[in-house]
Design a protein around this motif. Structure first.
Motif, mmCIF file in Angstrom:
data_model
loop_
_atom_site.group_PDB
_atom_site.id
_atom_site.type_symbol
_atom_site.label_atom_id
_atom_site.label_comp_id
_atom_site.label_asym_id
_atom_site.label_seq_id
_atom_site.Cartn_x
_atom_site.Cartn_y
_atom_site.Cartn_z
ATOM 1 N N GLY A 34 10.105 32.857 12.427
ATOM 2 C CA GLY A 34 8.737 32.774 11.908
ATOM 3 C C GLY A 34 7.713 33.506 12.753
ATOM 4 O O GLY A 34 6.522 33.425 12.495
ATOM 5 N N TYR A 35 8.164 34.220 13.785
ATOM 6 C CA TYR A 35 7.233 34.812 14.742
ATOM 7 C C TYR A 35 6.377 35.911 14.107
ATOM 8 O O TYR A 35 6.838 36.653 13.254
ATOM 9 C CB TYR A 35 8.044 35.382 15.917
ATOM 10 N N ARG A 36 5.112 35.976 14.551
ATOM 11 C CA ARG A 36 4.225 37.048 14.083
ATOM 12 C C ARG A 36 4.166 38.136 15.148
ATOM 13 O O ARG A 36 3.590 37.925 16.212
ATOM 14 C CB ARG A 36 2.793 36.534 13.868
ATOM 15 N N LYS A 54 -12.656 43.529 7.388
ATOM 16 C CA LYS A 54 -13.815 42.631 7.401
ATOM 17 C C LYS A 54 -13.476 41.310 8.107
ATOM 18 O O LYS A 54 -14.311 40.745 8.810
ATOM 19 C CB LYS A 54 -14.230 42.354 5.962
ATOM 20 N N ASP A 55 -12.242 40.842 7.927
ATOM 21 C CA ASP A 55 -11.875 39.533 8.468
ATOM 22 C C ASP A 55 -11.257 39.590 9.857
ATOM 23 O O ASP A 55 -11.039 38.551 10.468
ATOM 24 C CB ASP A 55 -10.897 38.840 7.513
ATOM 25 N N CYS A 56 -10.953 40.776 10.358
ATOM 26 C CA CYS A 56 -10.275 40.862 11.653
ATOM 27 C C CYS A 56 -11.178 40.324 12.769
ATOM 28 O O CYS A 56 -12.285 40.823 12.963
ATOM 29 C CB CYS A 56 -9.883 42.303 11.959
ATOM 30 N N PRO A 57 -10.729 39.288 13.518
ATOM 31 C CA PRO A 57 -11.605 38.702 14.547
ATOM 32 C C PRO A 57 -11.814 39.608 15.750
ATOM 33 O O PRO A 57 -12.812 39.493 16.442
ATOM 34 C CB PRO A 57 -10.872 37.435 14.974
ATOM 35 N N PHE A 59 -11.556 43.122 15.721
ATOM 36 C CA PHE A 59 -11.843 44.500 15.312
ATOM 37 C C PHE A 59 -10.680 45.442 15.645
ATOM 38 O O PHE A 59 -10.882 46.587 16.013
ATOM 39 C CB PHE A 59 -13.146 45.028 15.942
ATOM 40 N N MET A 80 -4.708 40.501 18.178
ATOM 41 C CA MET A 80 -4.220 39.252 18.760
ATOM 42 C C MET A 80 -3.219 38.567 17.842
ATOM 43 O O MET A 80 -2.922 37.396 18.016
ATOM 44 C CB MET A 80 -5.370 38.333 19.155
ATOM 45 N N PHE A 81 -2.707 39.280 16.856
ATOM 46 C CA PHE A 81 -1.595 38.824 16.021
ATOM 47 C C PHE A 81 -1.844 37.467 15.371
ATOM 48 O O PHE A 81 -0.983 36.601 15.377
ATOM 49 C CB PHE A 81 -0.286 38.836 16.826
ATOM 50 N N CYS A 82 -3.048 37.304 14.827
ATOM 51 C CA CYS A 82 -3.350 36.063 14.113
ATOM 52 C C CYS A 82 -2.915 36.160 12.662
ATOM 53 O O CYS A 82 -2.888 35.158 11.960
ATOM 54 C CB CYS A 82 -4.835 35.747 14.205
ATOM 55 N N ALA A 83 -2.618 37.373 12.187
ATOM 56 C CA ALA A 83 -2.163 37.599 10.808
ATOM 57 C C ALA A 83 -3.227 37.251 9.772
ATOM 58 O O ALA A 83 -2.914 36.959 8.632
ATOM 59 C CB ALA A 83 -0.862 36.858 10.516
ATOM 60 N N GLN A 84 -4.487 37.291 10.174
ATOM 61 C CA GLN A 84 -5.560 37.061 9.199
ATOM 62 C C GLN A 84 -5.589 38.207 8.185
ATOM 63 O O GLN A 84 -5.853 37.987 7.007
ATOM 64 C CB GLN A 84 -6.900 36.930 9.929
ATOM 65 N N GLU A 87 -3.121 37.620 5.521
ATOM 66 C CA GLU A 87 -3.561 36.582 4.596
ATOM 67 C C GLU A 87 -4.685 37.080 3.688
ATOM 68 O O GLU A 87 -4.739 36.738 2.506
ATOM 69 C CB GLU A 87 -4.043 35.376 5.401
ATOM 70 N N SER A 88 -5.585 37.914 4.234
ATOM 71 C CA SER A 88 -6.732 38.371 3.453
ATOM 72 C C SER A 88 -6.354 39.444 2.436
ATOM 73 O O SER A 88 -7.078 39.640 1.471
ATOM 74 C CB SER A 88 -7.805 38.934 4.387
#
Lengths: 113, 393
Positions: A34-36, A54-57, A59, A80-84, A87-88
């Motif tokens: 499950g690793y990102r 737009k959603d990348c924390p 940049f 930072m590999f949050c995978a936002q 998802e977006s």
């Protein structure tokens, strides 16, 4: 009365165990399923909506024009590999993989296009 | 005997993070101690005001590396309170499950650090080895070992599979066996008893007066736990006990944490066996209506508070974080009095300090390019003056 030597049994057990550390990098140590890690980008699915940028924390994902099409470019040094972004994305054009070996020399930035 | 004042820190081998303790000693005994915080201020609260709510979920996780999940839970909860949405039950259960995993890994980490501080490095190696199992679970379920990016406003981002449930149950069996071994070690091993018993005593009255939180408060025999006293997420439905200890010292904290590990294992097992079916998240708007909310959670280190004020845009107007270490650092200065110099590392480590979480108040003057730390009296005058000027804000 406090019992001395409470850890003796464990100590003997540990003596016969093989080391818990692995010999990385001589021996590969795969990430959990499950690793990102580093993302993959499918340019043919992208509709240039810009939601990922737009959603990348941090940049790390910015919209750039390449070959006449506006599309995201991922600078992994900032990521930072949050995978936002994954998802977006409304079209599933971004997918995270389990690749984590991203070390590199200075002046040679890691970019996913 | 002459009194000598020794500065310990900001950089000191005994401390893992920069923080300054001014201790006045008479011989080996500490007669006075003062804590100066603010050496690791990062400007996070200002950063929150410049990012959207979605981005802030990931930044709140970076407040603390160890209790990252509880900070993002807190932020998401506060936003959900303002929006008036309730995450689905499955989402709440998964959120609670991750909170409990985090408590297990944080308590095992503390056990190792405490062992290291008392010169018992075997305990450090063993407990951190067991902690790896939880971190592997985290990696598989959430996608990362420490900053999980699992929470979102209105629920959680990933669902859990049956194979993962089996893996959790298997890991919990191992954890239970190991925890029982650690409890035996903590109660019987002479190395631990000699270093921790009677060290860092904080009486019940003092703990209440100095507003201690978390395991430090419970080790001072106060039965208070946000999970029980003000249940959030799915804690209202879970069977667990609030552990307290009446020994009031560092050994009491060790016992509280070790017994809490058993409660965590029990809760995790209950949650995966009784996981409700259904959705894991609800869709929420990007813009949050004007309002304010306070959210509380029980972080592994103690009570964590987030205050959020929104102004109708997609960015928060203010997010104030009160991390547990800030509440606990007061009682450290108090407990140090009367202790030996050699006990300083253990007493400081006893509250499981996380300086990076805590340091946030620093007055910066942009025009003069200066910065200063204010005393309580100065801060009081400043606040009265500020409110007089800004009465109609």
């Amino acid at each position: 009365m406090k019992r001395p030597g409470i850890m003796i049994k464990d100590v003997f057990k540990r003596l016969t165990m093989k080391p818990v550390t692995s010999k990385y990098p001589a021996e590969k140590s795969p990430a959990e399923p499950g690793y990102r890690g580093k993302m993959e980008f499918y340019v043919d699915k992208c509709i240039s909506c810009g939601m990922c940028a737009k959603d990348c924390p941090s940049f790390a994902c910015v919209m750039e024009e390449i070959d006449g099409k506006k599309r995201p470019v991922f600078y992994l040094d900032k990521c930072m590999f949050c995978a936002q972004c994954e998802e977006s994305c409304p079209k599933d054009a971004i997918k995270m993989t389990t690749e984590y070996e991203l070390a590199h020399l200075a002046g040679n930035p890691q970019i996913v296009k | 005997m002459a009194r000598v004042t020794i500065p310990i820190g900001p950089q000191h081998p005994a401390l893992k993070e920069p923080e300054r303790f001014m201790v006045t000693v008479e011989g080996e005994t500490i007669v006075d101690a003062d804590v100066r915080i603010g050496h690791i201020h990062r400007g996070l609260e200002k950063l929150f005001e410049q990012r959207t709510y979605l981005q802030n979920i990931h930044i709140t996780e970076r407040i603390c590396g160890i209790c990252s999940f509880t900070h993002s839970t807190n932020f998401c909860q506060a936003t959900e309170y303002i929006l008036g949405v309730e995450p689905p039950r499955r989402g709440l259960y998964l959120r609670t499950l991750m909170n409990e995993f985090e408590r297990i890994h944080s308590h095992l980490l503390w056990l190792g650090v405490a062992g290291h501080e008392m010169g018992f490095d075997t305990l450090l190696m063993w407990s951190w080895d067991d902690r790896e199992r939880i971190l592997d679970l985290f990696e598989d379920i959430t996608g990362n070992r420490v900053t999980h990016a699992f929470n979102t406003i209105g629920g959680v981002r990933r669902d859990i599979t049956d194979a993962q449930i089996q893996r959790i149950l298997h890991t919990m069996d191992i954890m239970e066996e190991r925890t029982k071994a650690y409890i035996q070690v903590g109660l019987n091993e002479q190395t631990i008893l000699k270093r921790t018993q009677g060290v860092g005593i904080l009486t019940t009255a003092d703990a209440k007066r100095l507003c201690a939180v978390g395991p430090r408060l419970r080790a001072s025999n106060v039965k208070y736990d946000v999970r029980k006293n003000d249940p959030y997420a799915a804690y209202g439905e879970l069977p667990f006990e609030v552990i307290t200890s009446d020994t009031l010292d560092v050994h009491g904290q060790l016992v509280v944490r070790a017994l809490e590990l058993l409660e965590c294992v029990k809760m995790c097992r209950y949650m995966v066996q009784n996981l409700p079916a259904g959705e894991i998240r609800v869709k929420v708007p990007r813009k949050v209506p004007p309002g304010e909310a306070i959210s509380r959670t029980e972080a592994p280190r103690g009570e964590d508070i987030h205050y959020l004020r929104s102004n109708g845009t997609d960015k928060p107007e203010r997010l104030k974080v009160r991390a547990p270490t800030l509440a606990n650092i007061l009682n450290v200065a108090h407990t140090l009095k009367g202790a030996n110099i050699a006990d300083i590392p253990l007493i400081v480590a006893g509250i499981d300090p996380c300086m990076g979480c805590m340091d946030r108040v620093l007055i910066l003057d942009r025009d003069k390019e200066s910065c200063k730390v204010m005393s309580a009296e100065q801060l009081r005058e400043y606040s009265i003056e500020w409110y007089r000027k800004e009465a109609y804000r």
